[in-house]
Write a protein that holds these residues in place. Structure first.
Motif, short mmCIF file in Angstrom:
data_model
loop_
_atom_site.label_atom_id
_atom_site.label_comp_id
_atom_site.label_asym_id
_atom_site.label_seq_id
_atom_site.Cartn_x
_atom_site.Cartn_y
_atom_site.Cartn_z
N PHE A 1 12.83 -7.44 0.82
CA PHE A 1 11.67 -6.91 0.10
C PHE A 1 12.10 -5.82 -0.87
O PHE A 1 13.05 -5.08 -0.61
N TYR B 1 7.30 -8.40 9.27
CA TYR B 1 6.75 -7.05 9.16
C TYR B 1 7.71 -6.03 9.76
O TYR B 1 7.60 -4.84 9.47
N GLN C 1 10.64 -4.30 9.29
CA GLN C 1 11.49 -4.13 8.11
C GLN C 1 12.34 -2.87 8.23
O GLN C 1 11.87 -1.85 8.71
N TYR D 1 -1.29 -6.15 11.84
CA TYR D 1 0.02 -5.65 12.24
C TYR D 1 0.15 -4.22 11.76
O TYR D 1 -0.17 -3.92 10.60
N MET E 1 2.38 -0.49 11.72
CA MET E 1 3.68 0.15 11.84
C MET E 1 3.58 1.63 11.52
O MET E 1 2.70 2.05 10.75
N GLY F 1 0.13 -4.86 7.93
CA GLY F 1 0.34 -6.20 7.41
C GLY F 1 -0.81 -7.12 7.76
O GLY F 1 -1.44 -6.97 8.82
N ARG F 2 -1.08 -8.06 6.88
CA ARG F 2 -2.19 -8.99 7.07
C ARG F 2 -1.76 -10.22 7.86
O ARG F 2 -0.61 -10.62 7.84
N SER G 1 0.71 -13.84 2.61
CA SER G 1 1.32 -12.55 2.29
C SER G 1 2.08 -11.97 3.48
O SER G 1 2.13 -10.76 3.66
N TYR G 2 2.67 -12.83 4.29
CA TYR G 2 3.49 -12.34 5.38
C TYR G 2 4.60 -11.45 4.83
O TYR G 2 5.23 -11.78 3.84
N GLY G 3 4.80 -10.36 5.52
CA GLY G 3 5.87 -9.45 5.15
C GLY G 3 5.45 -8.37 4.19
O GLY G 3 6.10 -7.34 4.11
N LYS G 4 4.37 -8.57 3.47
CA LYS G 4 3.93 -7.56 2.51
C LYS G 4 3.25 -6.43 3.25
O LYS G 4 2.18 -6.61 3.82
N LEU G 5 3.86 -5.26 3.24
CA LEU G 5 3.30 -4.10 3.90
C LEU G 5 2.46 -3.28 2.92
O LEU G 5 2.86 -3.11 1.76
N PHE H 1 1.09 0.51 2.63
CA PHE H 1 1.36 1.83 3.20
C PHE H 1 0.25 2.82 2.91
O PHE H 1 -0.44 2.74 1.89
#
Lengths: 116, 113
Positions: free
Chosen positions: A33, A103, A105, B32, B34, B92-93, B97-101, B103
């Motif tokens: 990313f 997620y 990362q 999700y 973090m 995260g959703r 868009s998996y992986g798109k955080l 913040f």
């Protein structure tokens, strides 16, 4: 073990110059990313690679921004014709997982870009 | 209005205090959650990663998620000067868009001896 590394750590560019920022992810991590972090703000998503495939580039702010990961490991973020508003810290992150698991990362130290 | 709201602080506490950091969010697609810690001129460091509502504990850190209220918290017990940093919540959703955080702005914490 070695974490995510980024180079250069600092870059000063004159307005209009092209820059290339490099990211070396943790070995074996499939997901990579790029984020942009303005001063005093949280990181903002730019783009996502799963191996060499760019699956999401919805965060790239303009067509001056381009990212690649041709062999599924090292990635380069290129900014053409830099503008002052491009000044920020550019963070790279990698994940050993894909899809929902991505997620989790791990971030590099970032490249601080200053456009004068 | 931002999708994720986080009070930027700054927050200053004495050593040994319990610290509470919070974020609210507006999009129920976030599933999700973090927490990251970021020292000055360093990249964010993953502290906690949770999916379900409830509590998750790891050493001096406890993450709490309340999906019904769209509210998450990070508690730090017995805070130390080395905990002084910016704390970022990230979400995260589910679905695409998996992986798109996404913040929060980050909360600056100072723990003084």
């Amino acid at each position: 073990g070695a974490g995510v590394s980024q180079s250069p750590r600092y870059k000063v560019a004159k307005r209009g110059q092209d820059v290339a920022l490099r990211c070396d992810p943790i070995s074996g991590h499939v997901s990579l990313f790029w984020y942009q972090q303005a001063l005093g703000q949280g990181p903002e998503f730019l783009t996502y690679f799963q191996n060499e495939a760019q699956l999401d580039k919805s965060g790239l702010p303009s067509d001056r921004f381009f990212a690649e990961r041709p062999e599924g490991s090292v990635s380069t973020l290129k900014i053409q014709r830099t503008q002052q508003e491009d000044s920020a810290v550019y963070l790279c992150a990698s994940s050993p997982r894909r899809d929902r698991g991505a997620y989790e990362q791990y971030f590099g130290p970032g490249t601080r870009l200053t456009v004068t | 209005q931002k999708e994720v709201e986080q009070d930027p602080g700054p927050l200053s506490v004495p050593e040994g205090a319990i610290v509470s950091l919070n974020c609210t969010y507006s999009n129920s697609a976030f599933q999700y959650f973090m927490w990251y810690r970021q020292y000055s001129r360093k990249g964010p460091e993953l502290l906690m990663y949770t999916y379900s509502s409830g509590n998750k504990e790891d050493g001096r850190f406890t993450a709490q998620v309340d999906k019904s209220s769209k509210y998450i918290s990070l508690f730090i017990r017995d805070s130390q000067p080395s905990d002084s940093a910016t704390y970022l919540c990230a979400m995260g959703r589910s679905g695409t868009s998996y992986g798109k955080l996404t913040f929060g702005q980050g909360t600056i914490l100072t723990v003084h001896p």
